[in-house]
Design an enzyme around this catalytic site. Structure first.
Site: not given
Ligand code: UD1
Length: 421
Positions: A22-23, A116, A121, A308, A400
């Site tokens: 999925k990711n 969420c 996030r 995850d 999902r």
């Molecule tokens: C992706 C995955 C999700 C996985 C996560 C971490 C997808 C669709 N989802 O989510 O399943 O759990 O990686 O491996 O691929 N953060 C900030 N600012 C930002 C972006 C992120 O503070 O601009 C923080 C988030 O709140 C979180 C952490 O960084 O605490 C990790 O987030 P991120 O690596 O961006 O995860 P996703 O891409 O949302």
């Protein structure tokens, strides 16, 4: 609302093949917005999150067609550069359309994803780095309004190796002027897969899988060309779920369709607990283990232990010998499965971002409620082990991200059935 009835304790046997990740699929689908010719993808998993992003792309003007195992997407005309709140709120990954829209069309209006279940996030890392590439960004009435003439290649250093930000910036860099360097980039296998997809289209980039990715931008009228349909990598998180199912039920299970190196941190942790595997080229065989012992882990960006798999791992720890500790370092609120697991007899104490798990020999079936995707998987795992029939509600979370979960588990011999409602 559908629910699952799972009767344990189960014994499993046989082979299960995981779907494409999925990711990995979601960012590749978002990347279709970069190209003005049709792209073809193979074996796209039938998941609600995939359906949501396709709906979002369609709302912008992208057309899609499915023939057999090939999904074709055509983004030659994208009249609507808006990602509406109604769709973004249901899936945070929708924010991945921002980079490609801005790069190709110089404009995008994308709803802020908001909070969420597993944490706040924010998307600050996405936005500040797009600004460094020359984008003008405003937040208005819950929407990100982004515009630019043409993005400029830049040297970017992420304050945290965010998966989504790395993906958005890689896609944004495709049409930027000159070279973009992303330092402290995320190294997840799904990033490597996006890079390989982009390269298969003709994008020049290197460094994926390391913390420094370089992307060479091209003019917006560059003609990309796809030689053959792209198949996303196998789902390592789904694989981990079935591996843990094998261990929880003391069964021999072959989990096929993913590369073991993408799950090394999990496999090594399980080995430390006493599990035994045979690593295959494209999967692993899990052998029945006597009592596994507790372990201390903390989640971390790749190549660390994936957040995850944290919930599924906790379900296993609940039936191990002795104590385990999990420290959740990625998401601040990712312990919502704990009260539900406790309802099934698990002994877990929470302290801030740490969970102390005391192993217990048996679990009991209970009515439980899914709270997020991986939390739901943990409940199914616990139910496979628990004595009696567990009634698992709100499984739309599972739908999902797990393709045919109950069918795959049934084939392995589990007593699991979906009740439609
Ligand atoms: C992706 C995955 C999700 C996985 C996560 C971490 C997808 C669709 N989802 O989510 O399943 O759990 O990686 O491996 O691929 N953060 C900030 N600012 C930002 C972006 C992120 O503070 O601009 C923080 C988030 O709140 C979180 C952490 O960084 O605490 C990790 O987030 P991120 O690596 O961006 O995860 P996703 O891409 O949302």
């Amino acid at each position: 609302m559908d629910k699952l009835l799972v009767t344990g304790p189960s014994h499993l046997k046989g082979q299960v093949v995981v779907s494409c990740a999925k990711n990995a699929t979601l960012p590749i689908l978002a990347a279709s917005l970069l190209f003005d010719q049709e792209i073809h993808l193979k074996d796209v998993p039938k998941l609600n999150d995939v359906h949501t992003i396709l709906k979002l792309l369609q709302s912008m003007g992208v057309t899609s067609q499915e023939k057999g195992d090939i999904l074709s997407l055509n983004a030659s005309s994208v009249p609507n550069l808006v990602a509406d709140y109604a769709l973004v709120k249901t899936m945070r990954a929708s924010v991945l359309v921002l980079g490609p829209l801005l790069a190709r069309f110089g404009k995008a209006k994308v709803s802020l994803p908001g909070g969420c279940a597993i944490g706040a996030r924010p998307v600050d890392i996405h936005l500040t780095n797009l600004e460094k590439m020359g984008a003008k960004i405003e937040i208005d009435k819950g929407y990100i309004l982004a515009s630019c003439e043409r993005l400029k290649g830049a040297s970017l250093t992420l304050s945290f190796p965010s998966v989504g930000a790395t993906e958005n910036l890689m896609m944004a860099a495709v049409f930027a002027e000159g070279l973009t360097v992303i330092e402290n980039a995320a190294r997840e296998p799904e990033i490597t897969d996006l890079a390989q997809f982009l390269r298969s289209m003709g994008v020049e980039l290197k460094g994926e899988g390391t913390s420094r990715i370089e992307i060479q931008g091209v003019e917006r009228n560059f003609r990309f060309h796809q030689k053959s349909p792209y198949r996303p990598i196998g789902d390592r998180i789904e694989a981990a779920t079935y591996i843990i199912a094998g261990l929880m039920t003391q069964s021999e299970v072959e989990v096929q369709g993913f590369a073991p190196w993408t799950l090394e941190a999990v496999l090594e942790t399980l080995e430390k607990m006493g599990a035994r595997f045979k690593r295959l080229e494209n999967g692993v065989i899990v052998f029945p283990a006597a009592k596994l012992k507790g372990v201390v882990i903390e989640t971390a960006p790749f190549p660390g232990f994936p957040t995850d798999v944290q919930a599924q791992m906790m379900a296993l720890m609940c039936i191990c010998d002795g104590q385990s500790i999990i420290t959740e370092q990625i998401f601040e609120n990712r312990f919502m499965h704990v009260p539900e697991l406790i309802r099934m007899g698990c002994k877990i104490t929470l302290k801030g971002n740490a969970a102390l798990i005391e192993g217990t020999p048996s679990l009991s079936a209970a009515p439980v409620m899914c709270t997020d995707l991986r939390a739901s998987a943990a409940l199914v795992l616990a139910a496979l082990k628990a004595e009696g029939t567990s009634d698992i509600q709100r499984i739309y979370h599972l739908d999902r991200g797990y393709e045919n979960l109950e069918l795959k588990l049934q084939k392995l011999g589990a007593k699991i059935e979906r009740v439609r409602g």
